[in-house]
Write a protein that holds these residues in place. Structure first.
Motif, mmCIF file in Angstrom:
data_model
loop_
_atom_site.group_PDB
_atom_site.id
_atom_site.type_symbol
_atom_site.label_atom_id
_atom_site.label_comp_id
_atom_site.label_asym_id
_atom_site.label_seq_id
_atom_site.Cartn_x
_atom_site.Cartn_y
_atom_site.Cartn_z
ATOM 1 N N GLY A 26 0.723 -1.212 -0.039
ATOM 2 C CA GLY A 26 -0.183 0.197 0.108
ATOM 3 C C GLY A 26 0.848 1.259 0.049
ATOM 4 N N ASP A 165 -3.295 13.693 -1.386
ATOM 5 C CA ASP A 165 -4.288 12.635 -1.912
ATOM 6 C C ASP A 165 -5.614 13.210 -2.673
ATOM 7 O OD1 ASP A 165 -5.350 10.107 -2.719
ATOM 8 O OD2 ASP A 165 -5.766 9.633 -0.253
ATOM 9 N N ASN A 168 -7.797 9.154 -3.565
ATOM 10 C CA ASN A 168 -7.729 8.014 -2.536
ATOM 11 C C ASN A 168 -7.004 6.806 -2.981
ATOM 12 O OD1 ASN A 168 -9.802 9.033 -1.109
ATOM 13 N ND2 ASN A 168 -11.395 8.181 -2.407
ATOM 14 N N ASP A 169 -5.947 7.140 -3.988
ATOM 15 C CA ASP A 169 -4.668 6.395 -4.096
ATOM 16 C C ASP A 169 -3.746 6.088 -3.108
ATOM 17 O OD1 ASP A 169 -4.652 7.714 -7.507
ATOM 18 O OD2 ASP A 169 -5.622 5.892 -6.678
ATOM 19 N N LEU A 171 -4.857 7.079 0.580
ATOM 20 C CA LEU A 171 -5.376 6.948 2.014
ATOM 21 C C LEU A 171 -6.712 6.690 1.443
ATOM 22 C CD1 LEU A 171 -4.263 10.068 3.951
ATOM 23 C CD2 LEU A 171 -3.406 7.677 4.383
ATOM 24 N N THR A 172 -7.088 5.848 2.234
ATOM 25 C CA THR A 172 -9.075 5.611 2.065
ATOM 26 C C THR A 172 -9.697 6.511 2.733
ATOM 27 O OG1 THR A 172 -9.022 4.520 4.316
ATOM 28 C CG2 THR A 172 -8.103 3.068 2.275
ATOM 29 N N GLU A 173 -11.007 6.538 2.551
ATOM 30 C CA GLU A 173 -11.883 7.530 2.870
ATOM 31 C C GLU A 173 -11.814 7.675 4.516
ATOM 32 O OE1 GLU A 173 -13.616 10.131 1.692
ATOM 33 O OE2 GLU A 173 -12.816 9.618 -0.394
ATOM 34 N N LYS A 174 -11.849 6.366 4.917
ATOM 35 C CA LYS A 174 -11.847 6.108 6.663
ATOM 36 C C LYS A 174 -10.567 6.827 7.080
ATOM 37 C CE LYS A 174 -14.866 2.286 7.012
ATOM 38 N NZ LYS A 174 -14.864 0.952 7.746
ATOM 39 N N GLN A 175 -9.350 6.554 6.469
ATOM 40 C CA GLN A 175 -8.091 6.934 6.955
ATOM 41 C C GLN A 175 -8.187 8.414 6.826
ATOM 42 O OE1 GLN A 175 -5.531 4.763 4.251
ATOM 43 N NE2 GLN A 175 -5.126 3.258 5.731
ATOM 44 N N LYS A 176 -8.529 9.137 5.605
ATOM 45 C CA LYS A 176 -8.544 10.738 5.421
ATOM 46 C C LYS A 176 -9.287 11.389 6.499
ATOM 47 C CE LYS A 176 -8.941 12.157 1.271
ATOM 48 N NZ LYS A 176 -9.640 12.131 -0.251
ATOM 49 N N TRP A 216 -1.294 3.030 12.107
ATOM 50 C CA TRP A 216 -1.660 3.134 10.728
ATOM 51 C C TRP A 216 -0.396 2.413 9.997
ATOM 52 C CZ3 TRP A 216 2.169 5.953 7.550
ATOM 53 C CH2 TRP A 216 2.028 5.924 6.053
#
Length: 286
Positions: A26, A165, A168-169, A171-176, A216
């Motif tokens: 990732g 970002d 979303n390449d 970080l995912t939405e939840k991570q963001k 993370w």
């Protein structure tokens, strides 16, 4: 502190990459620097080509190449080190745990493959990027300083990923959503050359900002398999670029393995970075 700035710069303009493990991990900016270690064959969607050469859809781990037997069945066999492309420069050299410099990562993994099943092969791992050199001993007071810089760096890496970002390449939405809270916090210590005293003070003052970055990083590394434990191979994408610049790296990760079982659990990892036991949360491994 210069080391952390160097690693932060490495992610500029780069996307996800693969580490020493056998599949993509990732968007870890440190892993970007060792992405060349992923030598698996990419699948081909052309059915005619696949029928003629089944190796086009057969992935082999690093150090192995695909060959077909008499029945046209794909098999993974150890690569001959002599078939590896020569290094284009000293930056491609890697150092093994046998304290031997290998011309490229390809040479290293091909050599390790040839030693499979032997005691020497079991102990051989990629130690760090670059030619082997003398690594000065890590003193006790230096070991205590290591997590101060590491925590601050992880926080700044996530903030930089958040800023860059777009699709979303990285970080995912939840991570963001998690990082957004850190990014928008007016009390956040901005990236820069900070004294160790200031880093220690900020960790106490803004402790909550460091909980997610530590989780993370663990989640980024723990994917081969994602079982809640970090192995030597899973740690390699983080260790390999750091060791030449941070001589306490090896000792730090060794001592994170509190019970000495060769695996670092999330609880052990969090404790190494000063995260309280009650704040360790598997739900943060998103």
């Amino acid at each position: 502190m210069r080391m952390w700035f160097f690693l932060l710069v490495c992610l500029a303009g780069r996307a996800a990459a693969a580490p020493e493990a056998e599949a993509e991990v990732g968007a870890n900016p440190v892993q970007v620097e060792v992405g060349e270690f992923d030598e698996a064959i990419e699948p081909d969607d052309d059915d005619d080509d696949v029928a003629e050469n089944p190796c086009l859809q057969h992935q082999c781990k690093k150090g192995k190449v695909c060959e077909v037997d008499e029945g046209n069945t794909p098999l993974c066999v150890c690569q001959d080190p002599s078939t590896c492309a020569p290094a284009e420069g000293p930056f491609e050299h890697v150092c093994g745990t046998d304290n031997k410099t290998y011309d490229t990562s390809c040479n290293f993994f091909a050599t390790k493959c040839a030693l499979e099943g032997t005691k020497k092969g079991h102990k051989l791992h990629l130690d760090y990027i670059g030619a082997c050199k003398d690594i000065e001993p890590c003193l006790d007071n230096e070991l205590k300083q290591f997590p101060l810089r590491m925590r601050d760096w992880l926080k700044n890496v996530l903030v930089t990923l958040y800023e860059r970002d777009q699709d979303n390449d990285l970080l995912t939405e939840k991570q963001k959503l998690r990082v957004k809270k850190i990014y928008e916090n007016e009390k956040r210590l901005k990236a820069g050359e900070h004294t160790l005293d200031l880093l220690a003070h900020d960790f106490v003052k803004n402790y909550n900002m460091y909980i997610f970055p530590v989780h993370w990083q663990f989640g980024q590394l723990d994917q081969h398999p994602a079982d809640g434990y970090l192995t030597h191979s899973e740690l390699a994408p983080l260790r390999a670029p750091l060791i030449p610049m941070e001589h306490c790296t090896t000792r730090f990760f060794q001592e994170c393995d509190g019970d000495g079982d060769k695996y670092i659990a999330l609880e052990e990892w969090a404790a190494c970075f000063g995260i309280k036991e009650e704040d360790v949360d598997n739900e943060l491994l998103i």
